[in-house]
Design a protein around this motif. Structure first.
Motif, mmCIF file in Angstrom:
data_model
loop_
_atom_site.group_PDB
_atom_site.id
_atom_site.type_symbol
_atom_site.label_atom_id
_atom_site.label_comp_id
_atom_site.label_asym_id
_atom_site.label_seq_id
_atom_site.Cartn_x
_atom_site.Cartn_y
_atom_site.Cartn_z
ATOM 1 N N PRO A 186 0.797 -1.219 0.028
ATOM 2 C CA PRO A 186 -0.025 0.073 0.015
ATOM 3 C C PRO A 186 0.855 1.185 0.060
ATOM 4 O O PRO A 186 0.353 2.309 -0.265
ATOM 5 N N ARG A 187 2.057 1.101 0.240
ATOM 6 C CA ARG A 187 3.055 2.320 0.116
ATOM 7 C C ARG A 187 3.852 2.291 -1.088
ATOM 8 O O ARG A 187 4.048 1.331 -1.815
ATOM 9 N N SER A 188 3.908 3.675 -1.588
ATOM 10 C CA SER A 188 4.786 3.675 -2.954
ATOM 11 C C SER A 188 6.211 3.477 -2.819
ATOM 12 O O SER A 188 6.700 3.446 -1.450
ATOM 13 N N ARG A 189 7.138 3.222 -3.678
ATOM 14 C CA ARG A 189 8.426 3.225 -3.623
ATOM 15 C C ARG A 189 9.049 4.243 -2.766
ATOM 16 O O ARG A 189 9.821 3.946 -2.087
ATOM 17 N N ARG A 190 8.699 5.518 -3.204
ATOM 18 C CA ARG A 190 9.125 6.579 -2.416
ATOM 19 C C ARG A 190 8.968 6.641 -0.863
ATOM 20 O O ARG A 190 9.950 6.813 -0.012
ATOM 21 N N GLU A 191 7.808 6.246 -0.594
ATOM 22 C CA GLU A 191 7.399 6.319 0.836
ATOM 23 C C GLU A 191 8.114 5.169 1.454
ATOM 24 O O GLU A 191 8.568 5.179 2.816
ATOM 25 N N LEU A 192 8.448 4.007 0.812
ATOM 26 C CA LEU A 192 9.101 2.739 1.416
ATOM 27 C C LEU A 192 10.676 3.317 1.757
ATOM 28 O O LEU A 192 11.110 3.082 2.831
ATOM 29 N N GLU A 193 11.309 4.017 0.592
ATOM 30 C CA GLU A 193 12.510 4.585 0.852
ATOM 31 C C GLU A 193 12.620 5.346 1.776
ATOM 32 O O GLU A 193 13.479 5.624 2.904
ATOM 33 N N ALA A 194 11.571 6.241 2.024
ATOM 34 C CA ALA A 194 11.768 7.257 3.260
ATOM 35 C C ALA A 194 11.709 6.854 4.368
ATOM 36 O O ALA A 194 12.116 7.269 5.529
ATOM 37 N N ALA A 195 10.880 5.745 4.568
ATOM 38 C CA ALA A 195 10.750 5.052 6.130
ATOM 39 C C ALA A 195 11.767 3.917 6.357
ATOM 40 O O ALA A 195 11.808 3.611 7.315
ATOM 41 N N GLY A 196 12.831 4.117 5.437
ATOM 42 C CA GLY A 196 13.998 3.225 5.700
ATOM 43 C C GLY A 196 13.660 1.593 5.290
ATOM 44 O O GLY A 196 14.502 1.027 5.821
ATOM 45 N N LEU A 197 12.607 1.564 4.728
ATOM 46 C CA LEU A 197 12.194 -0.125 4.516
ATOM 47 C C LEU A 197 12.869 -0.310 2.736
ATOM 48 O O LEU A 197 13.069 0.620 2.087
ATOM 49 N N ASP A 198 13.042 -1.625 2.644
ATOM 50 C CA ASP A 198 13.611 -2.039 1.491
ATOM 51 C C ASP A 198 12.529 -2.060 0.546
ATOM 52 O O ASP A 198 11.453 -2.966 0.401
ATOM 53 N N PRO A 199 12.579 -1.408 -0.721
ATOM 54 C CA PRO A 199 11.382 -1.147 -1.592
ATOM 55 C C PRO A 199 11.562 -2.294 -2.729
ATOM 56 O O PRO A 199 10.557 -2.874 -3.359
ATOM 57 N N ASN A 200 12.568 -3.256 -2.510
ATOM 58 C CA ASN A 200 12.675 -4.181 -3.371
ATOM 59 C C ASN A 200 11.921 -5.665 -2.719
ATOM 60 O O ASN A 200 12.085 -6.830 -3.255
#
Length: 127
Positions: free
Chosen positions: A84-98
């Motif tokens: 449910p989060r975008s790639r940008r949101e995942l990166e901003a949260a420090g999560l792995d977008p891959n």
């Protein structure tokens, strides 16, 4: 019947086009956007995220009442969408977008509709 000419959608550009941007403004926007690999969609993304999401969701998981066959699309999935989060949101949260856990499989039509609704100004508007 062909569409009437109107000004390019880039503010301040006087070029007349049938729809959207003129070729000069389109080229400048694409240059500014960068390549898919520069935006994080390189080989690692395809190998780890896209492949696994599409294996997990071979049919589109979109729940959309505009389809004739009920609430779920069920067309073959061709796009691995961050949700449910975008790639940008995942990166901003420090999560792995891959990480495939942050994705879902969609058909191109559902992905395009979702993207148009979630990013109403286009890709450049969110920057």
């Amino acid at each position: 019947m062909p569409r009437a000419l109107k000004p390019c959608s880039t503010p301040g550009c006087p070029e007349l086009v049938r729809t959207g941007r003129c070729s000069t403004c389109t080229g400048q926007a694409e240059q500014q956007r960068g390549t898919a690999a520069q935006r994080g969609y390189g080989a690692r993304h395809r190998r780890r995220f896209r492949t696994r999401v599409l294996q997990r969701n071979p049919l589109c998981v979109c729940v959309d009442t505009s389809h004739d066959h009920g609430t779920q699309c069920l067309r073959p999935s061709t796009v691995a969408d961050h949700h449910p989060r975008s790639r940008r949101e995942l990166e901003a949260a420090g999560l792995d977008p891959n990480d495939p856990a942050y994705g879902r499989g969609l058909c191109k039509g559902c992905h395009d509709r979702h993207t148009a609704a979630a990013q109403p100004g286009g890709w450049n508007q969110a920057r």
